[in-house]
Design an enzyme around this catalytic site. Structure first.
Site, PDB file in Angstrom:
ATOM      1  N   SER A 262       0.835  -1.198   0.000  1.00  0.00           N
ATOM      2  CA  SER A 262       0.000   0.000   0.000  1.00  0.00           C
ATOM      3  C   SER A 262       0.876   1.256   0.000  1.00  0.00           C
ATOM      4  O   SER A 262       0.432   2.317  -0.404  1.00  0.00           O
ATOM      5  CB  SER A 262      -0.918  -0.012   1.215  1.00  0.00           C
ATOM      6  OG  SER A 262      -0.138  -0.039   2.397  1.00  0.00           O
ATOM      7  N   GLY A 311      -1.059   5.182  -6.586  1.00  0.00           N
ATOM      8  CA  GLY A 311      -2.377   5.198  -5.966  1.00  0.00           C
ATOM      9  C   GLY A 311      -2.355   4.775  -4.513  1.00  0.00           C
ATOM     10  O   GLY A 311      -1.881   3.681  -4.198  1.00  0.00           O
ATOM     11  N   GLY A 313      -5.202   4.836  -1.385  1.00  0.00           N
ATOM     12  CA  GLY A 313      -6.466   5.209  -0.748  1.00  0.00           C
ATOM     13  C   GLY A 313      -7.658   5.349  -1.664  1.00  0.00           C
ATOM     14  O   GLY A 313      -8.764   5.599  -1.197  1.00  0.00           O
ATOM     15  N   GLY A 315      -8.833   2.976  -3.843  1.00  0.00           N
ATOM     16  CA  GLY A 315      -9.458   1.696  -4.199  1.00  0.00           C
ATOM     17  C   GLY A 315     -10.888   1.606  -3.671  1.00  0.00           C
ATOM     18  O   GLY A 315     -11.213   2.184  -2.620  1.00  0.00           O
ATOM     19  N   SER A 316     -11.729   0.882  -4.406  1.00  0.00           N
ATOM     20  CA  SER A 316     -13.151   0.820  -4.059  1.00  0.00           C
ATOM     21  C   SER A 316     -13.402   0.129  -2.716  1.00  0.00           C
ATOM     22  O   SER A 316     -14.422   0.376  -2.085  1.00  0.00           O
ATOM     23  CB  SER A 316     -13.912   0.083  -5.155  1.00  0.00           C
ATOM     24  OG  SER A 316     -13.377  -1.214  -5.317  1.00  0.00           O
ATOM     25  N   CYS A 318     -11.149   0.315  -0.244  1.00  0.00           N
ATOM     26  CA  CYS A 318     -10.070   0.841   0.597  1.00  0.00           C
ATOM     27  C   CYS A 318     -10.578   1.797   1.673  1.00  0.00           C
ATOM     28  O   CYS A 318     -11.393   2.671   1.402  1.00  0.00           O
ATOM     29  CB  CYS A 318      -9.094   1.580  -0.312  1.00  0.00           C
ATOM     30  SG  CYS A 318      -7.718   2.247   0.577  1.00  0.00           S
ATOM     31  N   ASP A 357      -3.357   2.734 -10.324  1.00  0.00           N
ATOM     32  CA  ASP A 357      -3.953   1.590  -9.610  1.00  0.00           C
ATOM     33  C   ASP A 357      -5.128   2.033  -8.748  1.00  0.00           C
ATOM     34  O   ASP A 357      -4.962   2.769  -7.772  1.00  0.00           O
ATOM     35  CB  ASP A 357      -2.860   0.954  -8.737  1.00  0.00           C
ATOM     36  CG  ASP A 357      -3.394  -0.200  -7.903  1.00  0.00           C
ATOM     37  OD1 ASP A 357      -4.502  -0.687  -8.173  1.00  0.00           O
ATOM     38  OD2 ASP A 357      -2.670  -0.620  -6.969  1.00  0.00           O
ATOM     39  N   GLY A 359      -9.518   3.023  -8.019  1.00  0.00           N
ATOM     40  CA  GLY A 359     -10.315   4.243  -8.055  1.00  0.00           C
ATOM     41  C   GLY A 359     -11.105   4.465  -9.333  1.00  0.00           C
ATOM     42  O   GLY A 359     -11.663   5.542  -9.520  1.00  0.00           O
ATOM     43  N   ARG A 418       1.376  -6.965   2.698  1.00  0.00           N
ATOM     44  CA  ARG A 418       1.061  -5.755   1.923  1.00  0.00           C
ATOM     45  C   ARG A 418       0.984  -4.528   2.816  1.00  0.00           C
ATOM     46  O   ARG A 418       1.264  -3.416   2.391  1.00  0.00           O
ATOM     47  CB  ARG A 418      -0.277  -5.937   1.200  1.00  0.00           C
ATOM     48  CG  ARG A 418      -0.643  -4.782   0.314  1.00  0.00           C
ATOM     49  CD  ARG A 418      -1.894  -5.056  -0.508  1.00  0.00           C
ATOM     50  NE  ARG A 418      -1.867  -4.277  -1.715  1.00  0.00           N
ATOM     51  CZ  ARG A 418      -2.327  -3.033  -1.825  1.00  0.00           C
ATOM     52  NH1 ARG A 418      -2.866  -2.433  -0.795  1.00  0.00           N
ATOM     53  NH2 ARG A 418      -2.222  -2.387  -2.966  1.00  0.00           N
ATOM     54  N   GLU A 429      -7.575  -2.201   6.764  1.00  0.00           N
ATOM     55  CA  GLU A 429      -7.429  -1.098   5.808  1.00  0.00           C
ATOM     56  C   GLU A 429      -8.309  -1.329   4.588  1.00  0.00           C
ATOM     57  O   GLU A 429      -8.187  -0.647   3.579  1.00  0.00           O
ATOM     58  CB  GLU A 429      -5.962  -0.928   5.393  1.00  0.00           C
ATOM     59  CG  GLU A 429      -5.093  -0.417   6.523  1.00  0.00           C
ATOM     60  CD  GLU A 429      -3.761   0.154   6.076  1.00  0.00           C
ATOM     61  OE1 GLU A 429      -3.693   0.802   5.017  1.00  0.00           O
ATOM     62  OE2 GLU A 429      -2.778  -0.056   6.798  1.00  0.00           O
TER      63      GLU A 429
END
Ligand code: IMP
Length: 497
Positions: A262, A311, A313, A315-316, A318, A357, A359, A418, A429
């Site tokens: 991340s 990227g 934060g 992510g769908s 995330c 990556d 979003g 990760r 997370e």
């Protein structure tokens, strides 16, 4: 402490303005191909992908089945690293066993099995046809094929044997091992079969050639394959067990690796890249990330990363931004990193591709990401919705069909390598949820690519590079955003008044 003056923005906050569309701008001329790994300016990247999309390094997204389906339409998958090394290496090997056009025979059944068992197997593996061998193993003798069209539980008993309904080898046209794909496709059409078995002199099956794959090839003509026509596949790695994991993945045939973290702006990633360069020189490709500013990009590019993933934060699934307060709007991150990529290329003659990556909520966001200059996109939610993703299909409370989709930082995945919260996962997370099931990967990617081509035509571009160079983007107001969608009630079945 420093406060930046610009506001962090994401894809949905921009719209593209059209440029002049001339007679050369037609959808069939649009070339979406992109470099996957670093290359000298003016030379070809050692790996290019015709469809600039890769699947996320996630247990809910990238399976061998999805990897094959995505490579068939010109993209590439990264198999996840949150599993034992041997299992990940076996997933890689499963993909590499498939040559474009030739499906390896992994799923088998015995002639004495029941139709109910065959039906269950086909549902579990989402195959239309299963190979019957004498002992039910891939190395057994080929006896015939059983498919969903060969039985119907209104007419046949679930307890009837597979043998009673299978198409026996004697009634099938087969081809010998070594047959070319061209010849195999001719035989397929001449015999009017959906599947052509390729059989060795010993009577053992080596591969299947399927009519559906032929049709896909005709549609896309752009499979992601290596020099032996085997599908290419990527694999995630981490900064913990890399000294064991990387050699195993390389051995099993992974075409490209990617550090899965991340937050990739760390000495740990530098050390992994060093390890790869010392051990393999430039023969093994490794991407790194994730970063959100030019400092992070330059650090990883200078370390020798083959591409850099952007990227944090967005992510769908995330919740990193809520939990830790770290992240950046994806559009703003690209707006800073893409010029750093181009400056590096100008200064050193080395082009290091940028992967955006996460979003992406609408297909239009993909076009906007390319306009911002991303070379290719990594997508999780997008691919999780398809038949080929490994997660189960479930029915929602309203009767709608859903697929499960969970983050690598969720309690379900607990991908400690990760997130590096000091050993194990202390807090989450990511979340564990559902996405709408929408059908097959090939059908959906075809529609998405048509939309992207259409956007590029409106913007007067037939290549991603030109699209990025000439795109005119404008931030939009909240009121404009509201007007992006319809202002009427949707009525699926209107009645005449
Ligand atoms: P999506 O395409 O918006 O669904 O985002 C997918 C991306 O989200 C992945 O490629 C990862 O970079 C990131 N991701 C995956 N799992 C998690 C998580 O649990 N928390 C935060 N980010 C995640």
């Amino acid at each position: 402490m420093r406060i930046l003056s610009e506001t962090s923005r994401t894809f949905g906050e921009y719209l593209l303005l059209p440029n002049l569309t001339d007679e050369d701008c037609t959808p069939d001329r649009v070339d979406l191909s992109a470099p996957l790994v670093r290359h000298r300016v003016g030379q070809q990247s050692p790996i290019r992908i015709a469809t600039p999309m890769v699947s996320a390094i996630m247990g809910a997204v990238s399976s061998p089945q999805l990897a094959i389906a995505l490579a068939q339409v010109g993209g590439l998958s990264f198999l996840h690293q949150n599993q034992p090394i041997g299992e990940q290496a076996e997933m890689v090997a499963t993909v590499k066993r498939h040559k474009a056009g030739f499906r390896h025979n992994d799923v088998n059944i015995k002639p004495s099995a029941t139709l109910h068992e065959a039906d269950l197997l086909m549902r579990q593996t989402r195959l239309d046809v299963v190979v019957v061998t004498d002992d039910g193993t891939p190395s057994g003798r080929f006896l015939g094929l059983i498919g969903t069209r060969d039985y119907n539980f209104h007419r046949h008993q679930p307890g009837d044997s597979v043998e009673s309904r299978m198409l026996p080898v004697a009634d099938l046209v087969t081809a010998p091992h070594g047959t070319t794909l061209e010849r195999a496709n001719s035989l397929l059409w001449d015999s009017r079969q959906d599947v052509l078995p390729i059989v060795e002199a010993t009577g053992h099956l080596t591969a299947l050639v399927q009519r559906r794959d032929y049709e896909l090839h005709e549609q896309f003509r752009t499979e992601t394959v290596d020099g032996d026509k085997r599908f290419r596949v990527g694999a995630g790695v981490n900064t913990r067990d890399f000294k064991d994991r990387i050699p195993a993945l390389v051995e099993s045939g992974a075409d490209v690796l990617c550090l899965d973290s991340s937050d990739g702006y760390s000495v740990w990633q530098h050390r992994v890249i060093e390890f790869v360069r010392e051990r393999y020189g430039d023969t093994v490709h490794i991407g790194a990330g994730n970063v959100v500013d030019a400092r992070g990009f330059r650090y990883l590019a200078d370390a020798g990363a083959d591409f850099v993933k952007v990227g944090i934060g967005g992510g769908s699934i995330c919740i990193t931004r809520d939990q830790k307060g770290i992240g950046r709007g994806q559009a703003t991150a690209l707006a800073e990193i893409v010029p750093a990529r181009d400056a590096l290329a100008e200064k050193t003659g080395m082009y290091v591709p940028v992967c955006s990556d996460g979003g992406v909520i609408h297909d239009s966001h993909m076009a906007i990401a390319y306009a911002f200059g991303a070379d290719f996109l990594m997508l999780g939610r997008y691919f999780a919705r398809f038949d080929e993703s490994p997660a189960p299909k479930v029915r929602g409370a309203g009767g709608q069909v859903l697929k499960e989709y969970w983050g690598e930082g969720s309690a379900r995945a607990r991908n400690a390598a990760r997130y590096g919260q000091g050993g194990d996962m202390v807090f989450e997370e990511g979340v564990d949820g559902y996405v709408n099931y929408v059908g097959s990967l090939a059908d959906n990617v075809k529609v998405t690519l048509a939309k992207i081509r259409s956007t590029m035509i409106s913007c007067g571009s037939t290549s991603l590079r030109r699209f990025h160079e000439t795109a005119v983007l404008e931030p939009i107001s909240q009121q404009t955003f509201v007007q992006n969608s319809e202002e009427v009630d949707r009525n699926e079945r209107p009645t005449v008044v």
